[in-house]
Design an enzyme around this catalytic site. Structure first.
Site, short mmCIF file in Angstrom:
data_model
loop_
_atom_site.label_atom_id
_atom_site.label_comp_id
_atom_site.label_asym_id
_atom_site.label_seq_id
_atom_site.Cartn_x
_atom_site.Cartn_y
_atom_site.Cartn_z
N LYS A 122 0.81 -1.22 0.00
CA LYS A 122 0.00 0.00 0.00
C LYS A 122 0.84 1.27 0.00
O LYS A 122 0.34 2.34 -0.31
CB LYS A 122 -0.95 0.01 1.20
CG LYS A 122 -2.07 -0.99 1.07
CD LYS A 122 -3.22 -0.65 1.98
CE LYS A 122 -4.40 -1.56 1.70
NZ LYS A 122 -5.48 -1.36 2.67
N LYS B 116 -12.86 -12.41 -9.93
CA LYS B 116 -13.63 -12.38 -8.69
C LYS B 116 -14.68 -11.26 -8.73
O LYS B 116 -14.37 -10.16 -9.20
CB LYS B 116 -12.64 -12.12 -7.54
CG LYS B 116 -13.19 -12.33 -6.17
CD LYS B 116 -12.05 -12.28 -5.16
CE LYS B 116 -12.61 -12.16 -3.77
NZ LYS B 116 -11.59 -11.92 -2.76
N LYS C 290 -14.04 -7.32 -8.45
CA LYS C 290 -12.66 -6.98 -8.82
C LYS C 290 -12.53 -6.69 -10.31
O LYS C 290 -11.46 -6.38 -10.80
CB LYS C 290 -11.69 -8.13 -8.47
CG LYS C 290 -11.65 -8.46 -6.99
CD LYS C 290 -10.77 -7.48 -6.23
CE LYS C 290 -10.64 -7.92 -4.80
NZ LYS C 290 -10.85 -7.04 -3.76
#
Ligand code: TRP
Length: 329
Positions: free
Chosen positions: A113, A194, A197
């Protein structure tokens, strides 16, 4: 004796059926087991670790709480908002003073991140200390975690052991539990990705708050194939397989068995849409009732906080004392 189980959920908005089947329903199952004493915390403090909008955070926190309540979680679990228990942040600091910079900096989530970011909040680095505080404050024994949080949980157990070894036994050392295998739902329009996503803006995603009409329309446009005979073959027939997974998960059967007695893609889609509406309609009704009265929602949260606060305050008092902080009482 019951087992204390703890989990935290970040207040992400736009919950969809994949989140329900993969995260919320397993929590309902954990809560239904009378051997468990389940605590569920909506981790709003953890949402401050990256850029955020204050009004949106507040709205998302309430949305998450109302969704969990609408799904029936509070009947057996203790549900509360992380920031309503100040003991979490206090304990987080004490644990930061037990951990090292190197331990925090090598967390995969931190690296991912922070990579390439111009500005990284310090709380993103110390995130695992707060998560450890969430867990340790309640002497939690079991923490069900997915792969993405396993490293954080390991750090929490390391810190608990280190603290106990250095200052005396204050914390229960928690252990992770692999969550039960759940249905992995894919995007209806892009059944190799998914759900949630995919880059496409929601056309293949069933949100928990989608109206029945929207559900029917989205399922009708789900990708299938030209083979009129339904078979469960995830590798070669991802679209049909995804619908089978959904139908199975919603009706309590295996994907293969869910296809029995259904002929053709149109009938399969009709069955999936019906099962979705049947599952979601009562949740949506309760959600509307809950959000119609914000004062009631806050009062549920106040009771939740009251139920758990005592344990956290006690643990923090013990930790403070063990570390040599003065007690004035
Ligand atoms: N960090 C977790 C996540 O991103 C959420 C969380 C916060 C949590 N506190 C926790 C999970 C304590 C388990 C235990 O999903």
């Amino acid at each position: 004796m019951t087992t204390r189980v703890f989990t935290g959920l970040k207040p992400t908005g736009q919950l969809q059926i994949g989140n329900y089947l993969g995260a919320i329903r397993p929590l309902l199952d954990l809560a239904a087991d009378p051997d468990n004493d389940l605590l569920v915390s909506v981790a709003d403090l953890h949402a401050l670790t990256v850029q955020h909008d204050p009004a949106r955070l507040r709205a998302l926190t309430l949305e998450m709480v109302a969704t969990l309540l609408a799904c029936g979680l509070n009947a057996r679990a203790k549900l509360f908002v992380q920031s309503s228990i100040p003991a979490h942040t206090e304990l987080s600091y004490l644990l930061e003073s037990t951990a090292t910079y190197g331990e925090m900096a090598r967390m995969i989530q931190f690296k991912e991140k922070s990579r390439g970011q111009e500005s990284v909040r310090l709380s993103l680095l110390t995130y695992p200390a707060l998560m450890a505080a969430d867990i340790l404050a309640y002497q939690s024994e079991v923490v069900p975690v997915g792969d993405d949080q396993r490293q954080h949980l390991e750090l929490a157990t390391t810190l608990a052991r280190r603290f106990n070894g250095t200052y005396g036994d204050v914390f229960t050392v928690p252990r992770g539990a692999t969550p039960a295998e759940t249905a992995r739902v894919k995007d209806l329009r892009d059944p190799t990705t998914k759900m949630g996503k995919s880059g496409a803006a929601g056309a293949g995603v069933i949100f928990l708050r989608d109206e029945p009409d929207a559900i029917v329309a989205k399922v009708r446009r789900a990708v299938t194939d030209n083979n009129p005979t339904l078979t469960y073959d995830p590798r070669n027939r991802s679209g049909v397989a995804n619908l089978a997974v959904l139908l199975g998960a919603l009706t309590g059967s295996s994907p293969g068995a869910a296809l029995d007695e259904i002929q053709g893609a149109a009938a399969l889609k009709a069955a999936v849409a019906e099962a979705l509406v049947e599952t979601l309609a009562p949740i949506q009704k309760r959600y509307r009732e809950l959000t119609a009265d914000p004062a009631e929602l806050l009062s549920v949260l106040r009771s939740g906080a009251e139920v758990v606060a005592g344990d956290a305050v006690k643990t923090v008092a013990n930790a403070r004392e063990a570390m040599g902080l003065l007690s004035l009482h």
